[in-house]
Design a protein around this motif. Structure first.
Motif, PDB file in Angstrom:
ATOM      1  N   VAL A  46       8.073   2.434   9.145  1.00 25.47           N
ATOM      2  CA  VAL A  46       6.798   3.074   9.472  1.00 25.47           C
ATOM      3  C   VAL A  46       5.750   2.014   9.753  1.00 25.47           C
ATOM      4  N   LEU A  47       5.652   1.015   8.891  1.00 26.64           N
ATOM      5  CA  LEU A  47       4.690  -0.063   9.088  1.00 26.64           C
ATOM      6  C   LEU A  47       4.980  -0.827  10.369  1.00 26.64           C
ATOM      7  N   ALA A  73       8.338  11.147   1.772  1.00 25.81           N
ATOM      8  CA  ALA A  73       6.981  10.614   1.934  1.00 25.81           C
ATOM      9  C   ALA A  73       6.833   9.882   3.262  1.00 25.81           C
ATOM     10  N   ALA A  74       7.832   9.081   3.614  1.00 25.14           N
ATOM     11  CA  ALA A  74       7.771   8.338   4.873  1.00 25.14           C
ATOM     12  C   ALA A  74       7.760   9.283   6.064  1.00 25.14           C
ATOM     13  N   PRO A  88       3.889   9.369   8.783  1.00 29.27           N
ATOM     14  CA  PRO A  88       4.412   8.411   9.759  1.00 29.27           C
ATOM     15  C   PRO A  88       3.364   7.506  10.388  1.00 29.27           C
ATOM     16  N   ASP A  89       2.084   7.725  10.069  1.00 29.72           N
ATOM     17  CA  ASP A  89       1.010   6.940  10.664  1.00 29.72           C
ATOM     18  C   ASP A  89       0.436   5.892   9.714  1.00 29.72           C
ATOM     19  N   THR A 108       9.085   1.290  -6.822  1.00 30.42           N
ATOM     20  CA  THR A 108       8.160   0.630  -5.898  1.00 30.42           C
ATOM     21  C   THR A 108       8.911  -0.022  -4.746  1.00 30.42           C
ATOM     22  N   LEU A 109      10.030  -0.668  -5.051  1.00 34.84           N
ATOM     23  CA  LEU A 109      10.824  -1.289  -3.989  1.00 34.84           C
ATOM     24  C   LEU A 109      11.404  -0.245  -3.036  1.00 34.84           C
ATOM     25  N   ARG A 110      11.915   0.861  -3.593  1.00 34.70           N
ATOM     26  CA  ARG A 110      12.478   1.904  -2.730  1.00 34.70           C
ATOM     27  C   ARG A 110      11.424   2.453  -1.770  1.00 34.70           C
ATOM     28  N   LEU A 111      10.229   2.690  -2.296  1.00 31.66           N
ATOM     29  CA  LEU A 111       9.180   3.223  -1.441  1.00 31.66           C
ATOM     30  C   LEU A 111       8.810   2.228  -0.343  1.00 31.66           C
ATOM     31  N   THR A 112       8.726   0.960  -0.699  1.00 37.22           N
ATOM     32  CA  THR A 112       8.409  -0.070   0.295  1.00 37.22           C
ATOM     33  C   THR A 112       9.481  -0.123   1.369  1.00 37.22           C
TER      34      THR A 112
END
Length: 242
Positions: A117-118, A66-67, A71-72, A107-111
């Motif tokens: 990216v952020l 997903a990341a 990437p934007d 949720t933590l893994r995705l963050t």
């Protein structure tokens, strides 16, 4: 309406659900340039600014995919969660682990996957959808997982602050979505919750209390436990009897 998302790129998890759909729609209404609508089984959308994205929070490899595919992104909305019918803290360990795998660990893994990216996109924002159940003694795995995520949200705020990422926690009780259909109690609309969330993105708020019930609950958190928990138990008994 506050155009709080002008030009921003948003990723919404659990985008197919009632609250997720409202997050997608209002993001575009408020000027977002692009919305990644993430779900285990993505649906079709009728707007070219919406990009369906396959994402299963229980599959660790999906986070990196997903990341890489988005990437934007500069606004990550962690909305996806599960609340199984019949969920009780006294249930099997397997059942409890399955809830935590989505609501907390996933949720933590995705963050973590989107943290660089952020950072690359100016810092951005993480918005975690929590629950008033985090503050009460609801005897469910769902409540326990949201309590854990509330704590983690506050920890993430400190960890991500140096890279310029703002972390917002949204707490709310019952929302009128399919997930809460089994409960015959007063509910707030998805649109009202999402509007408050996006207003917080615009004005710098780090905690959103999205309904009257949750605001009352927070006002009582400094009550001595001998008074607070009997009151909570009364609220829960009324809810369970509904």
């Amino acid at each position: 309406m506050t155009t709080s998302l002008q030009g921003r790129v948003v990723l919404v998890t659990g985008a197919n659900g009632g609250l997720g759909t409202a997050f997608v729609a209002q993001a575009l209404e408020r000027g977002a340039a692009k919305v990644y609508a993430a779900a285990r089984t993505p649906r079709s959308w009728d707007d070219s600014r919406i990009h369906p994205l396959t994402l299963d929070l229980t599959v660790p490899a999906d986070d990196a995919r997903a990341a890489a595919a988005a990437p934007d992104v500069d606004l990550l909305i962690n909305n996806a969660a599960v609340a199984p019918v019949g969920d009780l803290i006294s249930g099997t360990e397997e059942a409890l682990r399955s809830i935590f795998e989505t609501n907390f660990f996933g949720t933590l893994r995705l963050t973590h996957a989107f943290t660089p990216v952020l950072a690359a996109n100016g810092g951005g924002t993480v918005l975690n959808i929590l629950s008033s159940a985090a503050w009460v003694s609801m005897p469910t795995g769902y409540a326990a997982s949201k309590a854990a995520l509330w704590s983690a949200t506050n920890g993430l705020r400190a960890i991500l602050r140096p890279q310029g990422t703002r972390v917002i926690g949204l707490l709310v009780g019952m929302i009128d979505t399919p997930m809460s259909a089994v409960w015959n109690v007063p509910k707030v609309t998805p649109d009202s919750v999402v509007a408050q969330a996006y207003d917080a993105v615009a004005d710098g708020t780090i905690e959103v209390i999205a309904d009257d019930q949750t605001r009352e609950l927070k006002s009582r958190l400094n009550t001595p436990a001998e008074q607070f928990y009997p009151w909570v138990d009364e609220q829960i008994a009324a809810l369970m009897a509904a």
